[in-house]
Design a protein around this motif. Structure first.
Motif, PDB file in Angstrom:
ATOM      1  N   VAL A  11      -3.125   0.113  15.811  1.00 18.80           N
ATOM      2  CA  VAL A  11      -1.986  -0.639  15.193  1.00 18.80           C
ATOM      3  C   VAL A  11      -1.237  -1.655  16.359  1.00 18.80           C
ATOM      4  CG1 VAL A  11      -0.489  -0.483  13.484  1.00 18.80           C
ATOM      5  CG2 VAL A  11      -2.433   0.983  13.225  1.00 18.80           C
ATOM      6  N   ASN A  12      -1.340  -2.689  16.015  1.00 16.91           N
ATOM      7  CA  ASN A  12      -0.125  -3.672  16.743  1.00 16.91           C
ATOM      8  C   ASN A  12       0.816  -3.838  16.115  1.00 16.91           C
ATOM      9  OD1 ASN A  12      -2.282  -4.082  18.633  1.00 16.91           O
ATOM     10  ND2 ASN A  12      -3.267  -5.070  17.203  1.00 16.91           N
ATOM     11  N   PHE A  13       2.061  -4.208  16.721  1.00 14.24           N
ATOM     12  CA  PHE A  13       3.462  -4.493  16.335  1.00 14.24           C
ATOM     13  C   PHE A  13       3.655  -5.235  15.298  1.00 14.24           C
ATOM     14  CE2 PHE A  13       7.396  -6.914  16.452  1.00 14.24           C
ATOM     15  CZ  PHE A  13       8.187  -5.805  16.527  1.00 14.24           C
ATOM     16  N   GLY A  14       2.731  -6.626  15.201  1.00 12.19           N
ATOM     17  CA  GLY A  14       2.774  -7.521  14.194  1.00 12.19           C
ATOM     18  C   GLY A  14       2.096  -6.818  13.058  1.00 12.19           C
ATOM     19  N   GLU A  15       1.497  -5.970  12.811  1.00 12.49           N
ATOM     20  CA  GLU A  15       0.827  -5.219  11.669  1.00 12.49           C
ATOM     21  C   GLU A  15       1.653  -4.266  10.917  1.00 12.49           C
ATOM     22  OE1 GLU A  15      -3.539  -5.785  13.309  1.00 12.49           O
ATOM     23  OE2 GLU A  15      -2.321  -3.889  13.809  1.00 12.49           O
ATOM     24  N   THR A  16       2.946  -4.238  11.443  1.00 11.23           N
ATOM     25  CA  THR A  16       3.952  -3.133  10.820  1.00 11.23           C
ATOM     26  C   THR A  16       5.143  -3.843  10.352  1.00 11.23           C
ATOM     27  OG1 THR A  16       4.833  -2.699  13.020  1.00 11.23           O
ATOM     28  CG2 THR A  16       2.881  -1.500  12.682  1.00 11.23           C
ATOM     29  N   ASP A  17       5.831  -2.897   9.755  1.00  7.98           N
ATOM     30  CA  ASP A  17       7.008  -3.561   9.202  1.00  7.98           C
ATOM     31  C   ASP A  17       8.038  -3.061  10.087  1.00  7.98           C
ATOM     32  OD1 ASP A  17       7.563  -0.925   8.730  1.00  7.98           O
ATOM     33  OD2 ASP A  17       7.493  -0.980   6.635  1.00  7.98           O
ATOM     34  N   GLY A  18       9.310  -3.184   9.665  1.00 11.05           N
ATOM     35  CA  GLY A  18      10.750  -3.016  10.578  1.00 11.05           C
ATOM     36  C   GLY A  18      10.760  -1.260  11.085  1.00 11.05           C
ATOM     37  N   PHE A  19      10.073  -0.530  10.298  1.00 19.62           N
ATOM     38  CA  PHE A  19      10.021   0.938  10.506  1.00 19.62           C
ATOM     39  C   PHE A  19       9.042   1.188  11.088  1.00 19.62           C
ATOM     40  CE2 PHE A  19      12.689   0.610   6.985  1.00 19.62           C
ATOM     41  CZ  PHE A  19      14.026   0.881   7.582  1.00 19.62           C
ATOM     42  N   GLY A  20       7.985   0.417  11.725  1.00 14.31           N
ATOM     43  CA  GLY A  20       6.769   0.655  12.489  1.00 14.31           C
ATOM     44  C   GLY A  20       5.556   1.182  11.575  1.00 14.31           C
ATOM     45  N   ILE A  21       5.780   1.058  10.019  1.00 15.85           N
ATOM     46  CA  ILE A  21       4.646   1.501   9.128  1.00 15.85           C
ATOM     47  C   ILE A  21       3.689   0.233   8.866  1.00 15.85           C
ATOM     48  CG2 ILE A  21       4.407   2.560   6.805  1.00 15.85           C
ATOM     49  CD1 ILE A  21       7.212   3.759   7.012  1.00 15.85           C
ATOM     50  N   VAL A  22       2.387   0.749   8.956  1.00 11.21           N
ATOM     51  CA  VAL A  22       1.482  -0.589   8.762  1.00 11.21           C
ATOM     52  C   VAL A  22       1.818  -1.233   7.292  1.00 11.21           C
ATOM     53  CG1 VAL A  22      -0.856  -1.034   8.306  1.00 11.21           C
ATOM     54  CG2 VAL A  22      -0.348   0.357  10.086  1.00 11.21           C
ATOM     55  N   TYR A  23       1.916  -2.483   7.145  1.00  8.02           N
ATOM     56  CA  TYR A  23       2.097  -3.261   6.341  1.00  8.02           C
ATOM     57  C   TYR A  23       0.567  -3.323   5.530  1.00  8.02           C
ATOM     58  CZ  TYR A  23       3.411  -7.356   3.264  1.00  8.02           C
ATOM     59  OH  TYR A  23       3.502  -8.212   2.127  1.00  8.02           O
ATOM     60  N   TYR A  24       0.803  -3.137   4.111  1.00  5.22           N
ATOM     61  CA  TYR A  24      -0.732  -2.679   3.575  1.00  5.22           C
ATOM     62  C   TYR A  24      -1.657  -3.716   3.448  1.00  5.22           C
ATOM     63  CZ  TYR A  24       0.806  -5.540  -0.598  1.00  5.22           C
ATOM     64  OH  TYR A  24       1.080  -6.241  -1.659  1.00  5.22           O
ATOM     65  N   PRO A  25      -1.303  -4.968   3.357  1.00  7.17           N
ATOM     66  CA  PRO A  25      -2.583  -5.859   3.324  1.00  7.17           C
ATOM     67  C   PRO A  25      -3.595  -5.974   4.711  1.00  7.17           C
ATOM     68  CG  PRO A  25      -0.481  -7.177   2.599  1.00  7.17           C
ATOM     69  CD  PRO A  25      -0.100  -5.978   3.097  1.00  7.17           C
ATOM     70  N   ASN A  26      -2.890  -5.462   5.759  1.00  5.96           N
ATOM     71  CA  ASN A  26      -3.671  -5.271   6.774  1.00  5.96           C
ATOM     72  C   ASN A  26      -4.879  -4.570   6.812  1.00  5.96           C
ATOM     73  OD1 ASN A  26      -2.141  -7.106   8.706  1.00  5.96           O
ATOM     74  ND2 ASN A  26      -0.541  -5.348   8.539  1.00  5.96           N
ATOM     75  N   TYR A  27      -4.722  -3.409   5.712  1.00  2.00           N
ATOM     76  CA  TYR A  27      -5.910  -2.780   5.582  1.00  2.00           C
ATOM     77  C   TYR A  27      -7.268  -3.599   5.190  1.00  2.00           C
ATOM     78  CZ  TYR A  27      -2.983   1.328   5.772  1.00  2.00           C
ATOM     79  OH  TYR A  27      -2.199   2.510   6.244  1.00  2.00           O
ATOM     80  N   PHE A  28      -6.988  -4.383   4.173  1.00  2.80           N
ATOM     81  CA  PHE A  28      -8.031  -5.370   3.940  1.00  2.80           C
ATOM     82  C   PHE A  28      -8.786  -5.997   4.909  1.00  2.80           C
ATOM     83  CE2 PHE A  28      -5.483  -4.582   0.112  1.00  2.80           C
ATOM     84  CZ  PHE A  28      -6.403  -4.141  -0.860  1.00  2.80           C
ATOM     85  N   ARG A  29      -7.793  -6.617   5.858  1.00  3.09           N
ATOM     86  CA  ARG A  29      -8.352  -7.388   7.206  1.00  3.09           C
ATOM     87  C   ARG A  29      -9.280  -6.497   7.995  1.00  3.09           C
ATOM     88  NH1 ARG A  29      -4.101  -9.246  11.156  1.00  3.09           N
ATOM     89  NH2 ARG A  29      -4.426  -7.037  11.668  1.00  3.09           N
ATOM     90  N   TRP A  30      -8.777  -5.220   8.067  1.00  9.79           N
ATOM     91  CA  TRP A  30      -9.531  -4.106   8.806  1.00  9.79           C
ATOM     92  C   TRP A  30     -10.847  -3.869   8.275  1.00  9.79           C
ATOM     93  CZ3 TRP A  30      -4.694  -1.159   9.190  1.00  9.79           C
ATOM     94  CH2 TRP A  30      -3.631  -1.570  10.439  1.00  9.79           C
TER      95      TRP A  30
END
Length: 79
Positions: A10-29
C-alpha cells in the motif's frame, strides 16, 4: 479451480489522511490481479479481449461486484 496470488504494498497516495486505504483502490488492485492471473496462465488478456470482445464486454458488465471488507488496510501494509 486455478488460483493466483499477487502481493503489492500500500503506497502513500492510496490512503487518506489517517493512512487508511481509500476504497476505490481495491477495484484497481482487482484489475491488476486479473491481468496477473491471465499472465500466469500465459494467456495475454488483450488477445482474449480481441477474440471475444463483444462477449467479454457483456460478461464484464453483467457480473455484480461486491466487496466484503474484513479489516482495514493501512499505509505500507502488504495486501
Amino acid at each position: 479451480m486455478r488460483k493466483s496470488e499477487l502481493q503489492v504494498r500500500v503506497n502513500f497516495g492510496e490512503t487518506d489522511g489517517f493512512g487508511i486505504v481509500y476504497y476505490p483502490n481495491y477495484f484497481r488492485w482487482f484489475d491488476n490481479a486479473t491481468y496477473h492471473f491471465f499472465r500466469e496462465m500465459d494467456v495475454p488478456l488483450h488477445e482474449l479481449l480481441k477474440k471475444s470482445l463483444s462477449l467479454f464486454r457483456y460478461w464484464m458488465c453483467s457480473v455484480p461486484f461486491i466487496i466484503h471488507y474484513i479489516a482495514r488496510l493501512f499505509l505500507l501494509n502488504l495486501k
